[in-house]
Write an enzyme that holds these catalytic residues in place. Structure first.
Site, PDB file in Angstrom:
ATOM      1  N   GLY A  87       4.008  -4.156   3.930  1.00  0.00           N
ATOM      2  CA  GLY A  87       4.284  -5.531   3.493  1.00  0.00           C
ATOM      3  C   GLY A  87       3.925  -6.580   4.542  1.00  0.00           C
ATOM      4  O   GLY A  87       3.213  -7.545   4.245  1.00  0.00           O
ATOM      5  N   SER A 136       1.936  -6.354   7.096  1.00  0.00           N
ATOM      6  CA  SER A 136       0.492  -6.357   7.376  1.00  0.00           C
ATOM      7  C   SER A 136      -0.270  -7.066   6.257  1.00  0.00           C
ATOM      8  O   SER A 136      -1.221  -7.812   6.502  1.00  0.00           O
ATOM      9  CB  SER A 136      -0.021  -4.917   7.489  1.00  0.00           C
ATOM     10  OG  SER A 136       0.683  -4.230   8.489  1.00  0.00           O
ATOM     11  N   SER A 137       0.139  -6.813   5.022  1.00  0.00           N
ATOM     12  CA  SER A 137      -0.531  -7.455   3.892  1.00  0.00           C
ATOM     13  C   SER A 137      -0.263  -8.959   3.882  1.00  0.00           C
ATOM     14  O   SER A 137      -1.163  -9.769   3.605  1.00  0.00           O
ATOM     15  CB  SER A 137      -0.057  -6.805   2.583  1.00  0.00           C
ATOM     16  OG  SER A 137      -0.823  -7.249   1.504  1.00  0.00           O
ATOM     17  N   ASP A 139      -2.002  -1.466  10.694  1.00  0.00           N
ATOM     18  CA  ASP A 139      -2.291  -1.376   9.257  1.00  0.00           C
ATOM     19  C   ASP A 139      -3.050  -2.570   8.717  1.00  0.00           C
ATOM     20  O   ASP A 139      -3.468  -2.568   7.565  1.00  0.00           O
ATOM     21  CB  ASP A 139      -0.958  -1.385   8.468  1.00  0.00           C
ATOM     22  CG  ASP A 139      -0.406   0.000   8.240  1.00  0.00           C
ATOM     23  OD1 ASP A 139      -1.077   0.970   8.609  1.00  0.00           O
ATOM     24  OD2 ASP A 139       0.704   0.086   7.680  1.00  0.00           O
ATOM     25  N   ALA A 173       9.453  -0.616   5.162  1.00  0.00           N
ATOM     26  CA  ALA A 173       9.582   0.435   4.140  1.00  0.00           C
ATOM     27  C   ALA A 173       8.376   1.373   4.093  1.00  0.00           C
ATOM     28  O   ALA A 173       8.301   2.236   3.227  1.00  0.00           O
ATOM     29  CB  ALA A 173       9.789  -0.211   2.771  1.00  0.00           C
ATOM     30  N   GLY A 174       7.399   1.178   4.995  1.00  0.00           N
ATOM     31  CA  GLY A 174       6.199   2.031   4.967  1.00  0.00           C
ATOM     32  C   GLY A 174       5.223   1.625   3.892  1.00  0.00           C
ATOM     33  O   GLY A 174       4.318   2.378   3.534  1.00  0.00           O
ATOM     34  N   LEU A 175       5.388   0.403   3.364  1.00  0.00           N
ATOM     35  CA  LEU A 175       4.524  -0.077   2.284  1.00  0.00           C
ATOM     36  C   LEU A 175       3.557  -1.159   2.770  1.00  0.00           C
ATOM     37  O   LEU A 175       2.849  -1.773   1.960  1.00  0.00           O
ATOM     38  CB  LEU A 175       5.385  -0.615   1.125  1.00  0.00           C
ATOM     39  CG  LEU A 175       6.280   0.427   0.443  1.00  0.00           C
ATOM     40  CD1 LEU A 175       7.224  -0.237  -0.567  1.00  0.00           C
ATOM     41  CD2 LEU A 175       5.440   1.489  -0.274  1.00  0.00           C
ATOM     42  N   LYS A 185       0.849  -1.196   0.000  1.00  0.00           N
ATOM     43  CA  LYS A 185       0.000   0.000   0.000  1.00  0.00           C
ATOM     44  C   LYS A 185       0.882   1.242   0.000  1.00  0.00           C
ATOM     45  O   LYS A 185       2.047   1.188   0.405  1.00  0.00           O
ATOM     46  CB  LYS A 185      -0.957   0.041   1.189  1.00  0.00           C
ATOM     47  CG  LYS A 185      -0.313   0.060   2.587  1.00  0.00           C
ATOM     48  CD  LYS A 185       0.136   1.418   3.087  1.00  0.00           C
ATOM     49  CE  LYS A 185       0.752   1.343   4.481  1.00  0.00           C
ATOM     50  NZ  LYS A 185       1.630   2.442   4.829  1.00  0.00           N
TER      51      LYS A 185
HETATM   52  O1  C5P Z   1       0.672  -1.465  15.256  1.00  0.00           O
HETATM   53  P1  C5P Z   1       2.053  -1.531  14.733  1.00  0.00           P
HETATM   54  O2  C5P Z   1       2.810  -2.733  15.222  1.00  0.00           O
HETATM   55  O3  C5P Z   1       2.145  -1.357  13.266  1.00  0.00           O
HETATM   56  O4  C5P Z   1       2.812  -0.261  15.338  1.00  0.00           O
HETATM   57  C1  C5P Z   1       4.192  -0.179  15.582  1.00  0.00           C
HETATM   58  C2  C5P Z   1       4.489   0.989  16.550  1.00  0.00           C
HETATM   59  O5  C5P Z   1       4.202   2.238  15.908  1.00  0.00           O
HETATM   60  C3  C5P Z   1       3.605   0.979  17.775  1.00  0.00           C
HETATM   61  O6  C5P Z   1       4.200   0.221  18.794  1.00  0.00           O
HETATM   62  C4  C5P Z   1       3.541   2.440  18.149  1.00  0.00           C
HETATM   63  O7  C5P Z   1       4.711   2.814  18.851  1.00  0.00           O
HETATM   64  C5  C5P Z   1       3.603   3.140  16.792  1.00  0.00           C
HETATM   65  N1  C5P Z   1       2.259   3.508  16.298  1.00  0.00           N
HETATM   66  C6  C5P Z   1       1.608   4.615  16.842  1.00  0.00           C
HETATM   67  N2  C5P Z   1       0.364   4.956  16.371  1.00  0.00           N
HETATM   68  C7  C5P Z   1      -0.238   4.241  15.391  1.00  0.00           C
HETATM   69  C8  C5P Z   1       0.409   3.117  14.810  1.00  0.00           C
HETATM   70  C9  C5P Z   1       1.663   2.773  15.295  1.00  0.00           C
HETATM   71  O8  C5P Z   1       2.134   5.284  17.743  1.00  0.00           O
HETATM   72  N3  C5P Z   1      -1.456   4.603  14.952  1.00  0.00           N
END
Ligand code: C5P
Length: 286
Positions: free
Chosen positions: A103, A105-106, A138, A99-101, A19
């Site tokens: 990956g 999560s998908s 994500d 990479a912010g894409l 994404k």
């Molecule tokens: O949920 P995910 O594992 O992708 O998030 C990784 C880290 O990014 C979380 O532990 C949190 O520190 C930060 N995060 C956040 N707010 C979000 C998504 C992620 O602060 N909406």
């Protein structure tokens, strides 16, 4: 090592698209420690392929984080239905890790869907959403993909009309970025005032695709200065409003109405950046 799929009967294959974030507003810190987000997200044609079959449980031994999220996704589905625990898989990665894409999560959604198909399970939408939310911020977006307005921590997903076909040149500095570290570096004075997503939605109402920018860009460049170097290289070729960062970085993207233009700019840039790729927007899964 896992059994080879050829010896093990039924095999299912799932495509796990990447994404991009056409916009990303960070609206504040929530009581649960996560940040309140608002973003228009779009699935693209770059993606991983996950193959699943019945065999000795597990994936390859090189246990990168994307692989462990696949393991967890399979396990959550199996636990939810108290199903058999003998799902093996192979994951062909094309989306760079960290990479912010989206990956990882998908891949997790592909694992949930693939496990359901392989084991002939019929999980309802609310069960799928609950499992997806428990796996990462994500993840719920990828249950349908396409174009969506994503809010909250990432769990509130509102499907939108498909974009007019849009092409993306993606450029990376070749090293993973920690989402956690970028959010920790972020400070609320670095925002665009909550207007980035509005800019994208307003343009879409007029049939135009624009990038709204990304509140995490300053923090990502501060935490990972190579992103700033890549941005400087991209900025030599394209106007600033055609470039933005995806997610928590470090992938930078530029948008184009046609693939020809995207490939042309890639041919100029490719030798000067560690990683680049051209992909197009893809619609929601049916
Ligand atoms: O949920 P995910 O594992 O992708 O998030 C990784 C880290 O990014 C979380 O532990 C949190 O520190 C930060 N995060 C956040 N707010 C979000 C998504 C992620 O602060 N909406």
């Amino acid at each position: 090592m896992t059994e080879s799929p050829q010896r093990a009967g039924e095999v299912v294959e799932e495509f796990a698209p990447a994404k991009v974030n056409l916009s990303l507003d960070v609206l504040g810190l929530r009581p649960d420690g996560f940040h309140e987000l608002r973003s228009v997200m779009q699935t693209i044609s770059l993606g991983d392929t996950l193959t699943l079959w019945r065999g000795k449980h597990g994936g390859p031994s090189e246990n990168a984080e994307d692989f462990s999220l696949v393991d967890r996704a399979i396990q959550r589905v199996v636990d939810h239905v108290r199903g058999p625990d003998d799902v093996a898989y192979a994951l062909r990665k094309r989306i760079p890790f960290g990479a912010g894409l989206g990956g990882g999560s998908s891949d997790a959604v592909a694992a949930m869907r693939g496990t359901c198909r392989l084991l002939h399970l019929n999980l309802g939408d609310s069960d799928l959403h609950e499992i997806a939310s428990s796996l990462g911020s994500d993840v719920p977006f990828f249950l349908n993909g396409g174009t969506a307005l994503v809010e909250g921590r990432g769990e509130r997903v509102r499907p939108m009309d498909p974009l007019p076909e849009t092409w993306f040149l993606l450029v990376g500095h070749g090293k993973p970025v920690s989402t956690k570290e970028v959010f920790e570096t972020f400070d609320q004075s670095q925002t665009g005032g909550g207007l980035r997503t509005k800019r994208v939605l307003d343009a879409l109402h007029q049939g135009r695709v624009v990038l709204g920018g990304n509140d995490l860009e300053v923090a990502a460049i501060r935490a990972f200065p190579e992103i700033g170097h890549t941005l400087a290289t991209l900025s030599e070729c394209l106007p600033a409003d055609q470039i933005a960062m995806s997610g928590s970085g470090g992938t930078l993207m530029a948008i184009f109405p046609t693939g020809d233009e995207a490939y042309r700019v890639q041919s100029v840039l490719a030798a000067r950046v560690p990683w680049s790729c051209v992909a197009r927007s893809i619609p929601e899964k049916d």
